[in-house]
Design an enzyme around this catalytic site. Structure first.
Site, PDB file in Angstrom:
ATOM      1  N   TYR A 145      -2.894 -11.697  10.221  1.00  0.00           N
ATOM      2  CA  TYR A 145      -2.350 -10.726   9.266  1.00  0.00           C
ATOM      3  C   TYR A 145      -2.502  -9.326   9.849  1.00  0.00           C
ATOM      4  CZ  TYR A 145      -1.289  -8.262   4.994  1.00  0.00           C
ATOM      5  OH  TYR A 145      -0.712  -7.427   4.072  1.00  0.00           O
ATOM      6  N   TYR A 177       7.797  -7.190   7.161  1.00  0.00           N
ATOM      7  CA  TYR A 177       6.594  -7.229   6.331  1.00  0.00           C
ATOM      8  C   TYR A 177       6.861  -8.076   5.111  1.00  0.00           C
ATOM      9  CZ  TYR A 177       2.468  -6.079   3.669  1.00  0.00           C
ATOM     10  OH  TYR A 177       1.303  -6.176   2.954  1.00  0.00           O
TER      11      TYR A 177
END
Ligand SMILES: [Zn+2]
Lengths: 137, 387
Positions: free
Chosen positions: B289, B339
């Site tokens: 992440y 994203y």
């Protein structure tokens, strides 16, 4: 003096005594009456023993810069004139950390580990916000 | 509090279908529409019929209007009356948490085939990601702390002071993932290369973060279909098994001076590795992440890929590049692909383990680590994906 447009503290969720003390230029914290733990942020029960019995006690208002960041962009228009400004994570001598600003310094004068002490800015007729400045050696 | 990690669920759940919509600037798109399109693509990928889906787990997008009731509206719009359903909002760790919940629900017999779904029109929906940090009861916006950069930047600064980590080392992450996006035609930053100099010259946003330390803002949708390893055997693709998983939370931001270092992430990776029976040396490819470059550095330290404090030199030495020790974010990540709050990381992990990643395939990749983290840095989880 122009109106203060920045976010003001709300006094919901039991935080009114804290902000009232700020108005008197006193930094306070909730201390558990059962186990003595001092909790931050403000909450309805002790984060160690869940007791709801507590009193507000004064703290020294001193600590050290744990980390800090510098805003080069205003994410909120009320802060546009302040760019570049710092936001700091302060480790208080009581052990908890607080978010605040370090005043009276340029960003490149701030150091991690620097000793700081609280001061209060009277931002409106009702509200005072705790901020920090380096402790004079 | 240390507990012996469970191995009960090792390899019992499988990801059998993944779908990702176009991503980027999608005029006229909606969070709900993108989620539904992703679901259609995932169903097609799995080679199943919609009627086989009896569980719906959703992550409301930042522009979804249903809040905690999102799972109901999504199911209604998909024409599904699920046996099992919920929504979770854990920011960038929601995707992994929903896949884990799907596996648990299936293993418990509450559902057989669960679709985990996310859709968001953050880019065209005017999502500025500028809300105050802190909590409603004590907003840190009082002190000018707004936007998601702040928490991570605070950690990066302390890491720099404590270990000598540099902005150039953060830049190595940005440049590496941008290189990887050049092998991914679906990436928003496909065809747009950058150098370390570009990173250093990009404007400061929240120092120590330059603009190129920050992820994109994108419209898009992702869906992931989960079933039991047993049922997965009969489906179209070779199943990708979830061999290990872990979750962890450092909820206490101000009563832990190590909050900035995200101690829960270490627990998360230890749990996931223990359940899978692997260690960092067994990971062939990783999807970390990466809302900000610095996030990747902490994952490397918490996962034991390097020693605490040594992640800066580790990334600058090129260890995350294709063909190196730990090829990471092979799709370009949140920094250069799109994203999607960590959802594409699981899709990419599945494609790598299936061996269908095309030009960006890590040769012989059998074990992929995916991670997610969200909110005020204090939610996290990990999956270990294997064949
Ligand atoms: Zn107590």
């Amino acid at each position: 003096m122009s109106a203060y447009e920045k976010l003001l503290p709300d006094t919901l969720d039991g935080s009114k005594p804290f902000w009232d003390a700020c108005r008197r230029h006193e930094l306070t914290i909730q201390e558990c009456l059962e186990c003595g733990h001092r909790r931050w942020p403000i909450g309805p029960a002790c984060t160690h023993c869940l007791s709801t019995d507590f009193s507000w006690v004064g703290v020294a208002g001193t600590g050290e810069v744990w980390s800090w960041i510098t805003y080069h962009q205003a994410f909120n228009s009320a802060w546009a004139a302040d760019v570049p400004y710092n936001v700091a994570l302060i480790r208080m001598d009581e052990g908890h950390t607080m978010i605040s600003n370090i005043v009276g310094v340029t960003p490149d004068e701030i150091r991690i580990g620097q000793r700081v002490e609280v001061l209060f800015e009277d931002v409106t007729d009702e509200a005072s916000v705790p901020k920090f400045r380096p402790v004079k050696p | 509090m240390n507990q012996t990690p469970s191995t009960n669920l090792r390899g019992r759940g499988a990801i059998v279908g993944v779908g990702r919509t176009a991503m980027g600037n999608l005029q006229g798109s909606t969070a709900l529409g993108l989620g539904l399109e992703a679901l259609r693509l995932a169903i097609e990928d799995a080679g199943i019929s919609k009627d086989e889906i009896d569980g719906i787990l959703t992550h409301p997008g930042t522009t979804s209007r249903e809040g905690a009731n999102h799972y109901l509206r999504f199911s209604e719009a998909a024409g599904i009356d699920p046996r099992y359903a919920a929504s979770k909002s854990m920011g960038g760790s929601t995707a992994g948490a929903l896949v884990q919940e799907a596996i648990m629900a299936i293993d418990a017999g509450l559902a057989t085939t669960v679709a985990c779904v996310f859709g968001d029109a953050a880019r065209t929906g005017g999502q500025k990601f500028n809300s105050p940090s802190g909590d409603p009861g004590l907003s840190w916006g009082i002190w000018g702390m707004f936007g998601p950069q702040a928490n991570s930047a605070m950690g990066a600064r302390r890491h720099m002071a404590q270990y000598g980590t540099t902005s150039e080392q953060l830049g190595a992450v940005s440049v590496t993932f941008r290189e990887h996006a050049q092998n991914n035609p679906d990436a928003v930053m496909y065809g747009k290369t950058i150098t370390l100099e570009d990173h250093q010259k990009s404007r400061m946003v929240v120092e120590p973060f330059h603009l190129l330390d920050c992820c994109l803002i994108s419209d898009g949708g992702v869906a992931i279909i989960v079933t039991s390893a047993e049922r997965a055997k009969d489906l179209k693709h070779p199943p990708v098994l979830v061999a290990g998983m872990g979750q962890g939370y450092t909820a206490r931001k101000n009563e832990r001076e190590d909050w900035w270092y995200l101690p829960h992430q270490k627990n998360v990776l230890e749990s996931a590795f223990a359940m899978a029976g692997v260690g960092p040396e067994d990971i062939d490819v990783a999807q970390f992440y990466d809302n900000f470059t610095f996030s990747v550095l902490l994952w490397l330290e918490h996962g034991g890929f390097c020693q605490p404090g040594e992640s800066g030199p580790f990334v600058a030495e090129g260890n995350l590049k294709m063909g190196s020790r730990l090829p990471s974010n092979t799709h370009g990540g949140s920094l250069s692909d799109a994203y999607m709050q960590g959802w594409t990381h699981i899709v990419e992990g599945v494609r790598q383990v299936r061996g269908e990643a095309g030009d960006r395939q890590v040769p012989g990749a059998e074990t992929c680590l995916t991670t997610g983290r969200g909110m005020a840095l204090n939610t996290a989880n990990a999956l270990v994906l294997t064949r």
